[in-house]
Design a protein around this motif. Structure first.
Motif, mmCIF file in Angstrom:
data_model
loop_
_atom_site.group_PDB
_atom_site.id
_atom_site.type_symbol
_atom_site.label_atom_id
_atom_site.label_comp_id
_atom_site.label_asym_id
_atom_site.label_seq_id
_atom_site.Cartn_x
_atom_site.Cartn_y
_atom_site.Cartn_z
ATOM 1 N N MET A 192 1.139 -1.747 -0.405
ATOM 2 C CA MET A 192 0.217 -0.330 -0.001
ATOM 3 C C MET A 192 0.883 1.529 -0.096
ATOM 4 S SD MET A 192 -3.247 -0.854 2.333
ATOM 5 C CE MET A 192 -4.287 0.263 2.486
ATOM 6 N N HIS A 195 2.049 1.696 -2.586
ATOM 7 C CA HIS A 195 1.472 2.511 -4.444
ATOM 8 C C HIS A 195 0.892 3.539 -3.716
ATOM 9 C CE1 HIS A 195 1.494 -1.640 -5.795
ATOM 10 N NE2 HIS A 195 1.442 -1.134 -6.551
ATOM 11 N N GLY A 196 1.866 4.597 -2.955
ATOM 12 C CA GLY A 196 1.411 5.684 -2.541
ATOM 13 C C GLY A 196 0.038 5.914 -2.033
ATOM 14 N N ALA A 197 -0.413 4.989 -0.648
ATOM 15 C CA ALA A 197 -1.477 5.130 0.191
ATOM 16 C C ALA A 197 -0.933 5.620 1.181
ATOM 17 C CB ALA A 197 -2.162 3.638 0.510
ATOM 18 N N ASP A 198 -2.323 6.792 1.411
ATOM 19 C CA ASP A 198 -2.358 7.121 3.139
ATOM 20 C C ASP A 198 -2.488 6.701 3.614
ATOM 21 O OD1 ASP A 198 -1.730 9.233 4.700
ATOM 22 O OD2 ASP A 198 -3.416 11.087 4.072
ATOM 23 N N THR A 200 -3.815 5.551 7.742
ATOM 24 C CA THR A 200 -4.679 6.646 8.239
ATOM 25 C C THR A 200 -5.338 5.775 10.135
ATOM 26 O OG1 THR A 200 -6.974 6.004 7.336
ATOM 27 C CG2 THR A 200 -5.682 8.388 7.301
ATOM 28 N N TYR A 362 -6.772 0.903 6.771
ATOM 29 C CA TYR A 362 -7.665 2.562 6.810
ATOM 30 C C TYR A 362 -7.301 3.468 6.256
ATOM 31 C CZ TYR A 362 -11.371 0.449 9.908
ATOM 32 O OH TYR A 362 -12.381 -0.284 10.804
ATOM 33 N N SER A 363 -7.516 3.882 4.651
ATOM 34 C CA SER A 363 -6.702 4.186 4.047
ATOM 35 C C SER A 363 -7.947 5.546 3.773
ATOM 36 C CB SER A 363 -6.152 4.431 2.822
ATOM 37 O OG SER A 363 -5.436 4.454 2.331
ATOM 38 N N SER A 364 -6.961 6.833 3.236
ATOM 39 C CA SER A 364 -8.252 8.027 2.909
ATOM 40 C C SER A 364 -8.276 7.628 1.249
ATOM 41 C CB SER A 364 -7.206 9.278 2.534
ATOM 42 O OG SER A 364 -5.868 9.101 1.791
ATOM 43 N N ARG A 365 -8.074 6.386 0.616
ATOM 44 C CA ARG A 365 -7.647 6.004 -0.613
ATOM 45 C C ARG A 365 -9.132 5.527 -0.949
ATOM 46 N NH1 ARG A 365 -2.850 4.336 -4.423
ATOM 47 N NH2 ARG A 365 -1.876 6.381 -4.205
ATOM 48 N N LEU A 366 -9.558 5.065 0.894
ATOM 49 C CA LEU A 366 -10.519 3.715 0.996
ATOM 50 C C LEU A 366 -11.841 3.887 1.413
ATOM 51 C CD1 LEU A 366 -8.193 0.362 1.818
ATOM 52 C CD2 LEU A 366 -9.159 1.131 -0.473
ATOM 53 N N LYS A 367 -12.916 3.527 0.781
ATOM 54 C CA LYS A 367 -14.478 3.750 0.902
ATOM 55 C C LYS A 367 -14.440 3.306 2.411
ATOM 56 C CE LYS A 367 -19.475 3.589 0.891
ATOM 57 N NZ LYS A 367 -20.122 3.822 -0.199
#
Length: 397
Positions: A192, A195-198, A200, A362-367
């Protein structure tokens, strides 16, 4: 003796002939890639399971990789290969029993003296003395694969020394099997991040033994009864207090935090109400697993965990369950804790298998969070994690 531009003559010491020949063969691709392995904790439950798996891997890799165990040992002794062919995997326990005492100085020396260009220490122990050597080995160009929570969950200074040493030695520290068991948590976090995931937040059940206990206990089954079953099946640590105190879970959470570049100390993780009965805090635990389990069960009482039984009943009335969880909140300010929480039965962390580890990332990219679930207990599982890391490493070097 005649010579030409197609011939190279080399003079070597008679005692180094075998090593020189291996080096020449590998340099000119006349044999498979040489890999020298030192297996520490080789006669323990995980080490024994890994030895069986290495036998299978060696057959599958034959012709591509020349994988040899050149050193193996436990606290009783260290067996070293002096033949150049590697120790016989089927006789490792006999070799170790007949060896002199464990000398960690000899591990690196023996690996570095071998002609194989790729050297790996696989650590199946949970020893601070072994973990203290990681930085030295990594700086020497020796890769380290470990299942010990002391790698990422020990002192921050040691962890940072390992990272710096790995850069110096162009080596790798792989500790995936120490966290998340069958979930592959650290690998997924790395993917993750790559691939640049943030990321949280990470919320996870990281103790297979407590996963089993809280999955088993109910208004009709006391916590003490479920814990006794876990001890009898060998699910807990030798000293069950390592699980009940939350320290084991906290070390794993610390590894996750450091993997995400948070320089946390163990003291930075809040341990909310450990499960160990206060009157058993100073109980002297035998070193033998069977004696330790029997001793702890003889000492504990249902009343020691009555407060947990009350929480189980209260949760059941609301159609909820209890889970012992590790929580790492990265934003807005990093906060780490280990605690007992109630969850609706439909929650991702409530849907554990009997001994599973479960993690929600949890990531800001994922709902919705990415949910990982996998088996959490067993020496075969840990050994498979070490074997998997070995294969990944061989694919990269």
């Amino acid at each position: 003796q005649g010579s030409s531009e197609r011939q190279v003559s080399v003079v070597v010491d008679p005692g180094q002939g075998a090593m020189a020949l291996r080096a020449a063969h590998q340099a000119y691709s006349l044999s498979g890639r040489g890999v020298a392995v030192a297996l520490l904790g080789s006669t323990g439950r995980v080490g024994t399971a890994l030895t069986k798996q290495l036998k299978q891997q060696a057959k599958r890799l034959r012709g591509e990789v020349d994988l040899k165990v050149v050193a193996a040992g436990d606290k009783r002794g260290l067996a070293l290969d002096e033949t150049g062919r590697g120790l016989q995997l089927q006789r490792l326990e006999e070799e170790v029993k007949g060896a002199d005492g464990m000398d960690l100085d000899k591990v690196a020396a023996h690996l570095l003296a071998d002609g194989n260009p790729h050297r790996i220490v696989i650590d199946c122990t949970d020893s601070d003395k072994v973990a203290d050597r990681y930085a030295e080995w990594l700086a020497s160009g020796i890769h380290v694969i470990t299942s010990s929570t002391l790698a990422g969950g020990g002192p921050l200074e040691r962890y940072e020394e390992c990272l710096a040493a790995a850069k110096i030695g162009c080596s790798q520290l792989r500790m995936g099997p120490s966290v998340g068991a069958g979930t592959g948590l650290l690998k997924h976090l790395s993917d993750m991040l790559w691939h640049g995931a943030d990321i949280t937040k990470v919320e996870a059940v990281l103790s297979g033994s407590l996963s089993f206990v809280f999955e088993t206990c109910s208004p009709d089954v006391t916590f003490a009864s479920a814990l006794e079953t876990a001890i009898q099946r060998g699910y807990t640590a030798v000293d069950p207090r390592a699980d009940l105190s939350g320290l084991d879970t906290a070390r794993r959470l610390l590894s996750v935090a450091r993997h995400l570049s948070l320089p946390l100390q163990l003291s930075d993780i809040a341990l909310h109400k450990p499960l160990t009965p206060e009157r058993l805090q100073d109980w002297e635990c035998p070193s033998n697993r069977e004696e330790a389990g029997a001793g702890f069960m003889a000492e504990m009482k249902d009343s020691d965990f009555a407060w947990i039984d009350d929480l189980v009943r209260e949760a059941a009335e609301e159609d909820e369950v209890l889970r012992y969880v590790a929580i790492l909140q990265l934003q807005p300010t990093p906060v780490a804790s280990v605690e007992l929480r109630r969850y609706p039965k439909s929650h991702d962390l409530a849907c554990c298998g009997t001994t599973d580890h479960v993690a929600a990332i949890y990531s800001s990219r994922l709902k919705d969070p990415m949910v990982l679930q996998g088996a959490g207990i067993g020496e075969e599982l840990v050994a498979a994690g070490l074997s998997s890391e070995l294969l990944r490493l061989l694919a990269e070097i």
